[in-house]
Design a protein around this motif. Structure first.
Motif, PDB file in Angstrom:
ATOM      1  N   SER A   1       8.614  -3.015   6.007  1.00 16.78           N
ATOM      2  CA  SER A   1       9.084  -4.235   6.648  1.00 16.78           C
ATOM      3  C   SER A   1       9.137  -3.977   8.144  1.00 16.78           C
ATOM      4  O   SER A   1       9.110  -2.826   8.587  1.00 16.78           O
ATOM      5  CB  SER A   1      10.458  -4.637   6.109  1.00 16.78           C
ATOM      6  OG  SER A   1      11.484  -4.237   6.988  1.00 16.78           O
ATOM      7  N   THR A   2       9.198  -5.057   8.909  1.00 18.31           N
ATOM      8  CA  THR A   2       9.242  -4.884  10.355  1.00 18.31           C
ATOM      9  C   THR A   2      10.563  -4.266  10.795  1.00 18.31           C
ATOM     10  O   THR A   2      10.699  -3.843  11.925  1.00 18.31           O
ATOM     11  CB  THR A   2       9.040  -6.232  11.072  1.00 18.31           C
ATOM     12  OG1 THR A   2       9.954  -7.174  10.512  1.00 18.31           O
ATOM     13  CG2 THR A   2       7.624  -6.737  10.885  1.00 18.31           C
ATOM     14  N   SER A   3      11.544  -4.210   9.867  1.00 17.68           N
ATOM     15  CA  SER A   3      12.823  -3.570  10.199  1.00 17.68           C
ATOM     16  C   SER A   3      12.773  -2.053  10.049  1.00 17.68           C
ATOM     17  O   SER A   3      13.753  -1.387  10.363  1.00 17.68           O
ATOM     18  CB  SER A   3      13.940  -4.094   9.299  1.00 17.68           C
ATOM     19  OG  SER A   3      13.901  -5.471   9.173  1.00 17.68           O
TER      20      SER A   3
ATOM     21  N   THR B   1      -0.761   5.879  13.618  1.00 14.33           N
ATOM     22  CA  THR B   1      -0.525   4.528  14.112  1.00 14.33           C
ATOM     23  C   THR B   1       0.559   3.864  13.273  1.00 14.33           C
ATOM     24  O   THR B   1       0.688   4.130  12.087  1.00 14.33           O
ATOM     25  CB  THR B   1      -1.798   3.669  13.993  1.00 14.33           C
ATOM     26  OG1 THR B   1      -2.197   3.644  12.619  1.00 14.33           O
ATOM     27  CG2 THR B   1      -2.913   4.237  14.841  1.00 14.33           C
TER      28      THR B   1
ATOM     29  N   PRO C   1       4.178  -2.155  12.279  1.00 12.74           N
ATOM     30  CA  PRO C   1       5.380  -2.414  11.491  1.00 12.74           C
ATOM     31  C   PRO C   1       5.164  -3.489  10.422  1.00 12.74           C
ATOM     32  O   PRO C   1       4.588  -4.535  10.684  1.00 12.74           O
ATOM     33  CB  PRO C   1       6.391  -2.888  12.539  1.00 12.74           C
ATOM     34  CG  PRO C   1       5.932  -2.259  13.805  1.00 12.74           C
ATOM     35  CD  PRO C   1       4.430  -2.255  13.722  1.00 12.74           C
ATOM     36  N   GLY C   2       5.604  -3.186   9.225  1.00 16.44           N
ATOM     37  CA  GLY C   2       5.507  -4.142   8.134  1.00 16.44           C
ATOM     38  C   GLY C   2       4.133  -4.204   7.481  1.00 16.44           C
ATOM     39  O   GLY C   2       3.961  -4.872   6.470  1.00 16.44           O
ATOM     40  N   THR C   3       3.148  -3.526   8.044  1.00 12.92           N
ATOM     41  CA  THR C   3       1.791  -3.594   7.492  1.00 12.92           C
ATOM     42  C   THR C   3       1.321  -2.231   7.010  1.00 12.92           C
ATOM     43  O   THR C   3       1.001  -2.042   5.841  1.00 12.92           O
ATOM     44  CB  THR C   3       0.808  -4.129   8.551  1.00 12.92           C
ATOM     45  OG1 THR C   3       1.298  -5.358   9.046  1.00 12.92           O
ATOM     46  CG2 THR C   3      -0.568  -4.332   7.951  1.00 12.92           C
ATOM     47  N   SER C   4       1.256  -1.271   7.920  1.00 10.17           N
ATOM     48  CA  SER C   4       0.821   0.062   7.526  1.00 10.17           C
ATOM     49  C   SER C   4       1.282   1.097   8.542  1.00 10.17           C
ATOM     50  O   SER C   4       1.534   0.771   9.702  1.00 10.17           O
ATOM     51  CB  SER C   4      -0.705   0.119   7.384  1.00 10.17           C
ATOM     52  OG  SER C   4      -1.310  -0.076   8.642  1.00 10.17           O
TER      53      SER C   4
ATOM     54  N   THR D   1       0.179   5.188   9.565  1.00 12.72           N
ATOM     55  CA  THR D   1      -0.717   6.298   9.260  1.00 12.72           C
ATOM     56  C   THR D   1      -0.144   7.588   9.839  1.00 12.72           C
ATOM     57  O   THR D   1       0.592   7.577  10.823  1.00 12.72           O
ATOM     58  CB  THR D   1      -2.126   6.071   9.817  1.00 12.72           C
ATOM     59  OG1 THR D   1      -2.074   6.130  11.246  1.00 12.72           O
ATOM     60  CG2 THR D   1      -2.693   4.736   9.384  1.00 12.72           C
TER      61      THR D   1
ATOM     62  N   GLU E   1      -1.948   7.408   4.586  1.00 11.24           N
ATOM     63  CA  GLU E   1      -1.727   6.019   4.999  1.00 11.24           C
ATOM     64  C   GLU E   1      -0.731   5.383   4.043  1.00 11.24           C
ATOM     65  O   GLU E   1      -0.922   5.419   2.830  1.00 11.24           O
ATOM     66  CB  GLU E   1      -3.025   5.204   4.915  1.00 11.24           C
ATOM     67  CG  GLU E   1      -4.040   5.559   5.965  1.00 11.24           C
ATOM     68  CD  GLU E   1      -5.316   4.692   5.824  1.00 11.24           C
ATOM     69  OE1 GLU E   1      -6.383   5.186   6.215  1.00 11.24           O
ATOM     70  OE2 GLU E   1      -5.232   3.561   5.310  1.00 11.24           O
TER      71      GLU E   1
ATOM     72  N   ILE F   1       0.565   1.867   2.969  1.00 14.62           N
ATOM     73  CA  ILE F   1       0.127   0.486   3.117  1.00 14.62           C
ATOM     74  C   ILE F   1       1.102  -0.413   2.385  1.00 14.62           C
ATOM     75  O   ILE F   1       1.432  -0.181   1.220  1.00 14.62           O
ATOM     76  CB  ILE F   1      -1.296   0.309   2.562  1.00 14.62           C
ATOM     77  CG1 ILE F   1      -2.243   1.241   3.303  1.00 14.62           C
ATOM     78  CG2 ILE F   1      -1.756  -1.141   2.666  1.00 14.62           C
ATOM     79  CD1 ILE F   1      -3.550   1.487   2.596  1.00 14.62           C
ATOM     80  N   SER F   2       1.569  -1.449   3.074  1.00 17.32           N
ATOM     81  CA  SER F   2       2.599  -2.317   2.509  1.00 17.32           C
ATOM     82  C   SER F   2       2.006  -3.407   1.626  1.00 17.32           C
ATOM     83  O   SER F   2       0.988  -4.008   1.963  1.00 17.32           O
ATOM     84  CB  SER F   2       3.370  -2.974   3.651  1.00 17.32           C
ATOM     85  OG  SER F   2       4.314  -3.869   3.129  1.00 17.32           O
ATOM     86  N   PHE F   3       2.652  -3.640   0.493  1.00 16.87           N
ATOM     87  CA  PHE F   3       2.283  -4.765  -0.362  1.00 16.87           C
ATOM     88  C   PHE F   3       3.526  -5.592  -0.620  1.00 16.87           C
ATOM     89  O   PHE F   3       4.520  -5.085  -1.126  1.00 16.87           O
ATOM     90  CB  PHE F   3       1.701  -4.267  -1.691  1.00 16.87           C
ATOM     91  CG  PHE F   3       0.313  -3.718  -1.537  1.00 16.87           C
ATOM     92  CD1 PHE F   3      -0.786  -4.535  -1.709  1.00 16.87           C
ATOM     93  CD2 PHE F   3       0.127  -2.393  -1.176  1.00 16.87           C
ATOM     94  CE1 PHE F   3      -2.064  -4.031  -1.532  1.00 16.87           C
ATOM     95  CE2 PHE F   3      -1.148  -1.886  -1.001  1.00 16.87           C
ATOM     96  CZ  PHE F   3      -2.252  -2.709  -1.179  1.00 16.87           C
TER      97      PHE F   3
ATOM     98  N   GLN G   1      -8.885   0.433  -3.486  1.00 18.27           N
ATOM     99  CA  GLN G   1      -8.529   0.285  -2.076  1.00 18.27           C
ATOM    100  C   GLN G   1      -7.340   1.155  -1.695  1.00 18.27           C
ATOM    101  O   GLN G   1      -7.092   1.389  -0.520  1.00 18.27           O
ATOM    102  CB  GLN G   1      -8.235  -1.189  -1.780  1.00 18.27           C
ATOM    103  CG  GLN G   1      -9.477  -2.050  -1.963  1.00 18.27           C
ATOM    104  CD  GLN G   1      -9.186  -3.518  -1.728  1.00 18.27           C
ATOM    105  OE1 GLN G   1      -8.392  -4.126  -2.445  1.00 18.27           O
ATOM    106  NE2 GLN G   1      -9.811  -4.085  -0.725  1.00 18.27           N
TER     107      GLN G   1
END
Lengths: 537, 314
Positions: free
Chosen positions: A74-76, A223, A226-229, A231, A249, A251-253, A267
């Motif tokens: 999450s972006t938090s 990298t 936030p909230g996405t991935s 690495t 990596e 990776i957010s789902f 993937q």
């Protein structure tokens, strides 16, 4: 837009596991996948294998990028471990940093960055000896001064651990030599070593800058979106040995079925923290995947607020505990991926009281308890809960049905987590929380004893507090175990948590992935120990 | 006339920003409690609130946001501390790609099918289009998406990537195959409706007096359809196309969650969940601005293709 309202991801506090997602979507995919696979006829009979830690012995070839789908970033998610309060934040902290201690593969407290953490004679002075081969990713050695500054920083800036570790006196941390320091606590406590397992007290260098985080952990930040991935690259000089893979990596789902689809589509290499209902989808996808699960101390627990009617009456609390059919919850909602609870926390703690009789469903007895106490049935109660996991709503719905048989008329209100933690937080008569991955003492300190800071039940018991206060200062293990057993007896008899199920940690991964272990007292699949994992080809 | 429209659009944006701000404030809970969760204590809540500037009066918060916006600054995310523009920049590109590719594929299909259906009322194409509208209207986008995933990616045929996870550090356009399923889902969802609209606009024109006269006077059927009927049917169809385009902007929200597509729709869902007001505001502003642009452009195009309206405007 309305279609997905209410299915949003709740970022979990002190939690791991599957996120709140489109439960309907998950179920639909599960059904469709089975149907279509059966129709296509190509994969019949050769489902994925379910084998706890089956891969441990396979030979790992170093290299490659491990892509792990987790639910959910999450972006938090903070890069500063002390500011971390989300599952994603803990997952990140586990890669970048080391804690002094950690829970091992059996759920016991073990040393990590520390070589030893030892009490003086009464648990008020603790000597921490660091391992001498740990370095920051910049190359310098990790020293006792760094450890001291980690804690003084937390208290100077009033970061969250300053409240959960209120017994630490930042002015009484003395550096003895480059790898040794002593903590003189404000009040003696034996929970010090287990409290140091928290990712929020990961050790950081003296000049720590959260914007460009440096740690001593197995991976170095690459990298961060936030909230996405997020690495990472391997820290080849990690003191416990370089991770097997070159890079990692996360990776957010936001959606449980998307996570599984990505695994099946190649993937991602691993889906960490799987929704139990998605296991059949993975198995239907053929033999290229392994489903791995192990029991944990993580639990979705019901909290009965003793400051509210009807739970101010211990009889009503006991009746509700008797109403719950724990095995049915495990079978129906968790698809068998769980274990029954006995209204006390952490069966992996060596001091867990396993002599208490397992409570089982007896709605007739519950009803009788209530009627004998003069209640007119049914008793109406409102249950408020956020979608803590993708299956927590289902858990609540089955719970409501079970309670109905015992004379409870529970209306279940599912709200998003910001609403849940809003102004009304603390006033819900009945609510659900996610806890676990804490030793019995840590759990008690945070949620039960002495008006604990995160105690949503408001339960208070003088006898319990007396036992707890004695136990936390008792260094002798036999004596302390006896005191803990008495504490848990009181919780079992008159406490305010319904600890009905413990959740398995379920992960699915490609059969090329190996190095998976069990971490029953740690967040996330494989306890987020991705340095031990790698590819067999 | 154009200036007036633009002014109205700007005023509209302002109203939207105000409404969104009020609505997000009206939601129960706030970003601080959401972030701290069950480990929140009064001290920690107060500390974080002050840190994020949430202890300021609401009007001051809005004015400071609006002032920054006038300087082209969308502000800073309350949860991640990142610039909102950075946070949604790449996601905006991904959503725009999705919508534009879908639209570019869908419009020609809708016109060809719509015209064909209108020329033979009660024919096979006519029935298929009407049937598809009925079926699709009852299926939310995410169900269509799930069906397509199971059919083409994870179940019967495993020929397409089931989710749109972009390998770290790369862009969507390096992996165009990741667009296929989301685009297909949106096309399947939105095409029947647009086709139906083109069909009925065309049918009205084809059934009108002047076409009957033209037909009687021996004008070739193809010329009749394209030069006369289509021209007049274009204006209403453009309006529906514009509506479809803005619908797509909204429709991507569900699609992005199903496909884990890294666009602004999924970012909006988490921003609302987290009560990350600047991010919600930023995304809504951008989507609202884009929608207004679409409508203004559609109006202008309608003017151009409708001689009568063009004369009146002059």
């Amino acid at each position: 837009m309305e279609g997905i309202r209410g299915n949003q991801q709740a970022s979990r506090k002190r939690g791991f596991g599957p996120g709140g997602r489109t439960a309907f979507a998950a179920a639909t995919v599960a059904v469709l996948a089975v149907v279509l696979t059966a129709c296509s006829g190509s994969d019949s009979g050769s489902g994925a294998t379910t084998s706890p830690s089956a891969s441990a012995s396979a030979a790992i070839v170093d290299g490659g990028t491990l892509r792990v789908g987790i639910t959910s970033l999450s972006t938090s998610d903070a890069l500063d471990p002390a500011e971390s309060s989300t599952a994603g934040g803990y997952a990140i902290a586990g890669q970048l940093y080391d804690t002094l201690t950690e829970y091992d593969t059996e759920g016991k407290v073990a040393m990590r960055l520390a070589e030893s953490v030892e009490a003086g004679k009464d648990a008020s002075v603790w000597t921490v000896k660091l391992r001498d081969d740990a370095t920051w990713s910049t190359g310098e050695a990790v020293t006792a001064d760094d450890v001291k500054s980690t804690f003084t920083r937390i208290f100077d800036q009033k970061l969250p651990p300053s409240e959960s570790l209120s017994y630490i006196d930042p002015d009484q941390i003395a550096v003895v030599d480059a790898t040794t320091l002593t903590f003189t606590l404000k009040e003696p406590t034996v929970l010090f070593p287990e409290a140091l397992t928290s990712p929020t007290v990961s050790i950081v260098p003296q000049d720590f800058d959260p914007a460009a985080p440096v740690g001593s952990g197995p991976f170095v930040l690459g990298t961060n979106t936030p909230g996405t991935s997020v690495t990472f690259t391997a820290n080849k000089k990690y003191w416990a040995g370089s991770p097997h893979v070159d890079s990692l990596e996360l990776i957010s789902f936001a959606d449980a079925s998307a996570q599984v689809n990505a695994l099946i589509g190649g993937q991602i290499d691993m889906a960490s923290g799987l929704d139990p209902s998605m296991v059949s989808t993975v198995k239907a996808a053929g033999s290229g995947f392994v489903v791995d699960n192990y029991a944990t101390s993580g639990t979705l627990t019901w909290q009965m607020n003793v400051e509210q009617k009807p739970f101010d009456d211990p009889v009503v609390r006991q009746a509700l505990r008797l109403a719950v059919d724990r095995q049915q919850l495990v079978d129906q909602v968790l698809s068998g991926y769980g274990t029954v609870g006995n209204d006390i926390f952490n069966p992996f703690d060596p001091m867990y009281n396993s002599t208490l009789a397992q409570r089982s469903a007896d709605p007739a007895a519950a009803k009788k308890l209530l009627e004998d106490a003069g209640y007119t049935l049914p008793i109406a109660v409102e249950l408020t809960a956020a979608p803590l996991t993708s299956f927590s709503d289902r858990l609540n719905e089955v719970f409501v049905q079970q309670a109905a048989a015992a004379g409870f008329d529970i209306s279940f209100k599912s709200v998003d987590s910001a609403t849940y933690y809003g102004d009304a937080y603390g006033t819900y008569p009945l609510s659900m929380s996610y806890w676990g991955f804490l030793g019995i003492f840590d759990q008690a300190a945070l949620t039960i004893a002495n008006d604990a800071p995160y105690n949503a039940t408001k339960w208070h018991d003088d006898a319990y507090d007396k036992l707890y206060n004695e136990a936390v200062t008792t260094v002798d293990t036999t004596r302390r175990t006896d005191l803990v057993h008495q504490m848990q007896q009181i919780e079992y008899d008159s406490g305010a948590y319904v600890v009905a199920v413990f959740l398995d940690s379920i992960s699915a991964y490609s059969d090329r992935v190996a190095g998976y272990s069990t971490y029953p007292n740690t967040d996330g699949g494989n306890g987020y120990h991705f340095n031990t994992m790698g590819f067999t080809s | 006339m154009i200036v007036r429209r633009l002014l109205a659009a700007v005023l509209m944006l302002f109203v939207v920003s105000l409404v969104v701000f009020v609505l997000t404030q009206a939601l129960p809970g706030d970003v601080v409690r959401q972030m701290l969760g069950q480990s929140a204590t009064a001290d920690q809540v107060a500390r974080l609130r002050a840190e994020l500037g949430l202890d300021q009066p609401l009007i001051a918060q809005y004015l400071s946001w609006a002032g920054d916006l006038l300087h082209g600054d969308l502000g800073v995310s309350l949860t991640s501390g990142e610039q909102v523009s950075t946070m949604i920049g790449s996601r905006l590109g991904a959503t725009a790609s999705l919508v534009v590719v879908t639209f570019a594929l869908m419009v020609p299909c809708a016109f060809v099918l719509g015209i064909a259906a209108a020329r033979r009322p009660g024919g096979v194409i006519d029935h298929v289009v009407s049937g598809a509208v009925t079926v699709i209207l009852s299926l939310p986008e995410f169900v269509v998406g799930i069906l397509l995933i199971v059919l083409l990616a994870t179940g019967a045929f495993r020929i397409l990537p089931p989710t749109s996870v972009i390998p770290a550090g790369q862009s969507l356009w390096q992996h165009p195959q990741l667009l296929i399923l989301p685009v297909l889902t949106l096309v399947v969802t939105a095409l029947p409706y647009l086709t139906e609209s083109v069909k009925s606009a065309m049918r009205d024109e084809l059934g009108s007096e002047y076409i009957r006269w033209a037909r009687l006077s021996g004008i070739r059927e193809s010329r009749l359809v394209i030069r006369h009927a289509l021209r007049n049917a274009l204006a209403p169809s453009l309006q529906v196309s514009a509506m479809t385009l803005t619908y797509l902007l909204g429709g991507t929200v569900a699609i992005e969650v199903v496909f884990n597509y890294p666009g602004i729709g999924s970012a909006l869902v988490s921003a609302v969940t987290d009560r990350d007001v600047p991010v919600v505001q930023g995304i809504v502003m951008i989507v609202a601005a884009a929608s207004l642009v679409v409508y203004v452009v559609a109006d202008l195009l309608a003017l151009i293709v409708t001689p009568r309206a063009r004369r009146r405007a002059q």
